[in-house]
Design an enzyme around this catalytic site. Structure first.
Site, PDB file in Angstrom:
ATOM      1  CG  HIS A  85      -2.193  -0.823   0.697  1.00  0.00           C
ATOM      2  ND1 HIS A  85      -2.478  -2.302   1.359  1.00  0.00           N
ATOM      3  CD2 HIS A  85      -3.278  -0.663  -0.129  1.00  0.00           C
ATOM      4  CE1 HIS A  85      -3.425  -2.829   0.662  1.00  0.00           C
ATOM      5  NE2 HIS A  85      -3.958  -1.899  -0.028  1.00  0.00           N
ATOM      6  CD  GLU A 105     -10.195  -7.432  -3.880  1.00  0.00           C
ATOM      7  OE1 GLU A 105      -9.277  -6.463  -3.534  1.00  0.00           O
ATOM      8  OE2 GLU A 105     -11.200  -7.534  -3.111  1.00  0.00           O
ATOM      9  CG  ASP A 108      -5.981  -8.534  -2.377  1.00  0.00           C
ATOM     10  OD1 ASP A 108      -4.921  -8.948  -1.890  1.00  0.00           O
ATOM     11  OD2 ASP A 108      -6.622  -7.292  -2.121  1.00  0.00           O
ATOM     12  CB  CYS A 123      -9.732  -0.908  -9.248  1.00  0.00           C
ATOM     13  SG  CYS A 123     -10.264  -2.131  -8.431  1.00  0.00           S
TER      14      CYS A 123
HETATM   15  C1  PEP Z   1      -6.746  -5.215  -5.482  1.00  0.00           C
HETATM   16  O1  PEP Z   1      -6.298  -5.859  -4.509  1.00  0.00           O
HETATM   17  O2  PEP Z   1      -6.266  -5.071  -6.486  1.00  0.00           O
HETATM   18  C2  PEP Z   1      -7.223  -3.897  -4.910  1.00  0.00           C
HETATM   19  C3  PEP Z   1      -7.487  -2.729  -5.783  1.00  0.00           C
HETATM   20  O3  PEP Z   1      -7.429  -3.548  -3.619  1.00  0.00           O
HETATM   21  P1  PEP Z   1      -6.122  -3.225  -2.411  1.00  0.00           P
HETATM   22  O4  PEP Z   1      -4.963  -3.069  -3.252  1.00  0.00           O
HETATM   23  O5  PEP Z   1      -6.840  -2.010  -1.740  1.00  0.00           O
HETATM   24  O6  PEP Z   1      -6.141  -4.398  -1.802  1.00  0.00           O
HETATM   25 MG    MG Z   2      -7.597  -5.914  -2.518  1.00  0.00          MG
END
Ligand code: PEP
Ligand code: MG
Length: 561
Positions: free
Chosen positions: A190, A425, A449, A496
């Site tokens: 993140h 995911e 994920d 995303c």
């Molecule tokens: C993902 O898992 O691709 C996603 C967009 O969610 P995060 O990165 O917040 O887990």
């Molecule tokens: Mg995710």
């Protein structure tokens, strides 16, 4: 003397130059060579530091027990135990006796124990973090170091840290910080995602050699090459400061043969909103609402959440704003929520699983805030549920949404009827995509994920970084299956995960049939340009060949990567 060029993983294709501020270990250790050490004084300093650390820990323990609870306060007991561990104490005293200054001896003695714990599994590995905390506390006391305030750094700082948590990164002010680099972390951690949203130069996963870089040193963070250059010369400094990036495209884009592709931004915090709008986002394809819950001591109220979402909707009056409901768990921990520690947090109570906890009203509160904002805000709000694995979970979430709407109607508050979607995911969600899509308006593929779970490769662990790569044919087939299932059920489908923001993969993703691509703001202009240069029919044909390949290298050959 630190090596001049350190290698890691580039998180943002940008460079920055600035002066090092260490975070987490707010000290620069003395070079022990040539330092005169009086062992008696150093041992006394060490004993004083241990006493002060104990007093601090006891009072933090008491405050936490009162404010949060006994379970949460227990971590301080573990810290006190490590502080008083006779093996560590003996090791420090022996090293000081051999001529090391006390801070260096503490660093070395704790370092050995940390390494031992790191080699173990599960809970034991987490003890390494506790040891680091105790070590850093002692080092701060021994060096008079104040804890660095990430929200108030001198302009032009480059933050170096072992790792940055989501709540650490939430404090970074992009106006003041020239970049950051970390010992651990991968492209989809993140901290890296946040850096991309702010176009903040960043390199992650450099490894232990990063620790040799002293505070105050001038460095270049090159997020394109994935390097940290220590002590740049004039040319290198100038090249880093000059910046890069494609021209901004404000209009929406389509392929050369007329397929419209929505190009949207991923955001998590207010600071990311303006960069997203300025870089030409059509809307928001992922609003990570969990950031509203970090860095505070109680959850935000319904009204606070309403205001935060309103601000996003009003920034994109003509666009769609996909708000993801709380996605906590995994690496996103919220200390004030009374959540039990888990052996495998990425396989535990994450995302929708937490939201469906019948003993918590967090989800209901959030849904009411979203429904109110949808009725009042300028843009079109859509609601999306994270980490869904089963149809039952989706049905539970949809029931909760109906209940929130009924609640608001009871209060005679205006309620909207927003679009609803599901994140894909988990492998199970891919296999169940048709049934999921039949119940909602859209699916959005979270490749960070999805890749982690399809490939069984931790998104935070650089050692399996080659496996955590969405261009493996196994992941491409999962994406294609999801797209087909969505379209068969007349749902639109977006992406995303971080894959969506890689302009080298835009043609592939258009070819796989995605209708929307949502990404950290930094590459929006490049992706928009790539969409408008792509021919959809040719891209589909090439994407078919790529996904039917047997190996990642065949995929790369097909895509000319
Ligand atoms: C993902 O898992 O691709 C996603 C967009 O969610 P995060 O990165 O917040 O887990
Ligand atoms: Mg995710």
């Amino acid at each position: 003397m630190a090596e001049r060029t350190l290698h890691g993983t580039g998180a943002t294709p940008r460079s920055g130059v600035g002066s090092v501020v260490w975070y987490g270990r707010d000290i620069s250790l003395l070079d022990p060579d040539g330092v005169e050490v009086d062992p008696e004084t150093e041992i006394e300093r060490f004993a004083d530091a241990v006493d002060t650390a104990r007093t601090e820990l006891e009072s933090e323990r008491e405050a936490t027990a009162e404010r949060v609870g006994e379970d949460e306060a227990a971590v301080f007991d573990a810290h006190i135990q490590f502080l008083e561990d006779p093996t560590i104490e003996d090791a420090v005293e022996t090293m000081v006796g051999n001529g090391l200054p006390a801070p260096n001896a503490v660093d070395a003695a704790f370092g050995e124990h940390i390494e031992q714990f790191e080699g173990m599994d599960g809970r034991m590995a987490e003890r390494a973090d506790d040891l680091r905390d105790v070590r850093d506390r002692l080092l701060r006391l021994l060096t008079d170091g104040e804890r660095v305030d990430l929200g108030d750094l001198p302009e032009g700082s480059v933050v170096l840290a072992e790792r940055l948590t989501p709540s650490d990164t939430a404090q970074l002010d992009p106006e003041r910080v020239a970049g950051f680099a970390t010992v651990t972390g991968g492209r989809t951690s993140h901290a890296a995602i946040f850096a991309r949203s702010l176009a903040l130069p960043a390199v992650v996963g450099i490894g232990e050699t990063l620790e040799s870089v002293e505070g105050g040193t001038e460095v270049v963070v090159d997020g394109d090459d994935g390097t940290l250059l220590v002590g740049p010369d004039d040319d290198e400094r100038e090249a880093a400061a000059s910046g890069s990036g494609a021209a901004i495209v404000d209009e929406s884009v389509e392929t050369t043969d007329g397929k419209h592709i929505e190009v949207a931004a991923n955001i998590g915090q207010p600071a990311e909103l303006d960069p997203a709008a300025q870089r030409g986002a059509d809307g928001v394809g992922l609003y990570r609402t969990e950031f509203l819950f970090l860095d505070r001591e109680t959850p935000p109220s319904e009204d606070e959440q309403y205001e935060a979402v309103r601000e996003v909707l009003d920034t994109f009056p003509d666009g769609r704003v996909v708000v993801r409901t709380l996605d906590i768990g995994g690496d996103k921990r919220i200390p004030y929520l009374d959540l039990p520690a888990e052996e495998n947090p990425f396989l535990g109570e994450r995302g929708i699983r937490r939201s469906l906890d019948p003993d918590s009203d967090l989800f209901a509160t959030q849904l009411r805030a979203l429904l109110r904002a949808a009725a009042d805000g300028a843009g079109d709000l859509a609601i999306m549920f994270p980490l869904v694995a089963t149809v039952e979970e989706l049905d539970g979430a949809l029931d909760a949404l109906d209940a929130a709407a009924a609640d608001l109607e009871g209060r005679e508050t205006e309620v909207a009827d927003p679009e609803v979607g599901v994140m894909i995911e988990t492998p199970s969600a891919v296999f169940m995509a048709e049934e999921l899509a039949a119940r909602v308006d859209f699916l959005s593929i979270g490749t960070n994920d999805l890749t982690q779970y399809v490939m069984a490769a931790d998104r935070e662990n650089e050692r399996v970084g080659d496996l955590h790569d969405p261009t493996h044919p196994g992941v491409l087939r999962a994406i294609r299956q999801t797209v087909k299932s969505a379209h068969d059920e007349d749902a639109w489908v977006g992406m995303c995960g971080e894959m969506a923001g890689d302009p080298d993969l835009t043609e592939l993703l258009v070819g796989l049939g995605l209708d929307e691509l949502s990404m950290s703001a930094v590459t929006i202009p490049e992706v928009k340009t790539a969409v408008s240069e792509t021919e959809h029919s040719a891209a589909s044909e090439r994407a078919d060949r790529a996904r039917l390949a047997a190996t990642r290298s065949e995929v790369h050959d097909t895509l000319e990567l």
